[in-house]
Motif scaffolding. Structure first.
Motif, PDB file in Angstrom:
ATOM      1  N   LEU A 182      75.353  56.531  49.407  1.00 39.05           N
ATOM      2  CA  LEU A 182      74.634  57.124  48.255  1.00 39.05           C
ATOM      3  C   LEU A 182      75.316  58.607  48.077  1.00 39.05           C
ATOM      4  O   LEU A 182      75.705  59.075  47.102  1.00 39.05           O
ATOM      5  CB  LEU A 182      73.137  57.078  48.356  1.00 39.05           C
ATOM      6  N   ASN A 223      78.686  58.747  46.709  1.00 36.28           N
ATOM      7  CA  ASN A 223      79.054  58.188  45.270  1.00 36.28           C
ATOM      8  C   ASN A 223      78.102  58.717  44.183  1.00 36.28           C
ATOM      9  O   ASN A 223      77.595  57.829  43.598  1.00 36.28           O
ATOM     10  CB  ASN A 223      79.173  56.732  45.487  1.00 36.28           C
ATOM     11  N   PHE A 275      78.046  57.367  40.625  1.00 38.44           N
ATOM     12  CA  PHE A 275      77.878  56.257  39.904  1.00 38.44           C
ATOM     13  C   PHE A 275      76.902  55.891  39.020  1.00 38.44           C
ATOM     14  O   PHE A 275      76.633  55.315  37.916  1.00 38.44           O
ATOM     15  CB  PHE A 275      77.826  55.477  41.319  1.00 38.44           C
ATOM     16  N   ARG A 276      75.666  56.539  39.363  1.00 38.35           N
ATOM     17  CA  ARG A 276      74.456  56.663  38.625  1.00 38.35           C
ATOM     18  C   ARG A 276      73.826  57.918  38.343  1.00 38.35           C
ATOM     19  O   ARG A 276      72.972  57.926  37.912  1.00 38.35           O
ATOM     20  CB  ARG A 276      73.410  55.566  38.741  1.00 38.35           C
ATOM     21  N   ALA A 288      70.863  59.030  43.370  1.00 32.95           N
ATOM     22  CA  ALA A 288      71.467  58.920  44.645  1.00 32.95           C
ATOM     23  C   ALA A 288      70.433  59.658  45.566  1.00 32.95           C
ATOM     24  O   ALA A 288      70.040  58.919  46.667  1.00 32.95           O
ATOM     25  CB  ALA A 288      72.676  59.376  44.908  1.00 32.95           C
ATOM     26  N   LYS A 319      68.361  52.051  38.356  1.00 37.12           N
ATOM     27  CA  LYS A 319      69.653  52.729  38.857  1.00 37.12           C
ATOM     28  C   LYS A 319      69.763  52.767  40.225  1.00 37.12           C
ATOM     29  O   LYS A 319      70.790  52.512  40.824  1.00 37.12           O
ATOM     30  CB  LYS A 319      69.651  53.840  38.078  1.00 37.12           C
ATOM     31  N   TYR A 378      72.653  51.010  42.542  1.00 36.07           N
ATOM     32  CA  TYR A 378      73.485  51.435  43.712  1.00 36.07           C
ATOM     33  C   TYR A 378      73.493  50.259  44.787  1.00 36.07           C
ATOM     34  O   TYR A 378      74.694  50.120  45.314  1.00 36.07           O
ATOM     35  CB  TYR A 378      72.808  52.456  44.514  1.00 36.07           C
TER      36      TYR A 378
END
Length: 247
Positions: free
Chosen positions: A189, A192, A195-196, A201, A234, A238
């Motif tokens: 998490l 990245n 990513f969302r 995260a 979301k 992940y």
């Protein structure tokens, strides 16, 4: 047909609702979805179906509308479309006779459709480079999906072993199987955030236990009512994207 097996429908656990109904029901009946919530007259889902099916269902009762799944052409143990949940119903081959397909999925206003014996959608899907969560061939099952007649197995994530989800699953009139499980170290998490989004995260990290995130933890958060369902969706993305088993 992927879905989250630990969510509530009208305050009732979804698997217990399914046991009572004896069927897998559409968003138009349940009012729930792991995608968008637009299944009402004039809503996006209603318009997509009107377009795809030539207005055949425009005036139909909610119980008669098709239900959605995906073609598992990649033979994933976690189902064809894990974007929509950690569990899935694997259907019997006989259901293919009343199934239509499209690619990409209906939210993208597809122009490529098929049926079981006239379908080049797998070729199209394999030819395109799409994110892992988006590359499924969408399926529409027309007519009632009976859990006793049409389901070969309910396949669950092992994070639900020994939980009320497993107990409720055992009461369904279909076999229960287990895949090898979604697991995500919290370090992924942190690595990245784009990513969302960093706030998603961070939420995933807060939900994790002992440095790992799994489907049960997200489901517990969803039922608590303390978190925005869209944010939890979301977080699930992940986990589904970065924490899926290899097969």
């Amino acid at each position: 047909m992927n879905f989250h097996p630990d969510r509530l429908v009208g305050g009732e656990p979804i698997l217990r609702r399914m046991a009572r109904d004896g069927a897998y029901l559409s968003q138009f009946v349940t009012g729930t979805s792991n995608g968008g919530l637009t299944a009402h007259p004039g809503g996006e889902r209603w318009r997509w179906e009107s377009r795809m099916f030539g207005a055949a269902y425009d005036a139909a009762p909610a119980q008669q509308r098709p239900v959605y799944g995906a073609l598992n052409h990649l033979r994933r143990s976690t189902g064809a479309a894990p974007r929509f949940g950690s569990a899935h119903f694997r259907l019997v081959p006989e259901v293919l006779a009343r199934t239509t397909f499209c690619y990409p999925d209906s939210s993208a206003l597809p122009t490529a459709f098929g049926v079981a014996d006239r379908c080049d959608l797998v070729r199209r899907a394999l030819a395109e480079e799409r994110p892992a969560l988006d590359g499924h061939v969408e399926a529409h099952i027309h007519g009632r999906v009976s859990l006793a007649r049409d389901v070969a197995a309910l396949v669950l994530d092992p994070s639900h072993l020994g939980t009320p989800v497993a107990e409720a699953a055992a009461a369904l009139p279909c076999p229960v199987e287990w895949h090898s499980g979604f697991r995500l170290p919290v370090e992924v998490l942190d690595e990245n955030p784009e990513f969302r989004g960093p706030e998603i995260a961070a939420l995933g990290r807060r939900l994790a236990e002992d440095g790992l995130l799994d489907p049960r933890m997200i489901g517990d958060a969803a039922r608590s009512g303390r978190h925005d369902p869209q944010e939890l969706k979301k977080v699930w993305h992940y986990l589904a994207h970065f924490g899926a088993p290899e097969r």
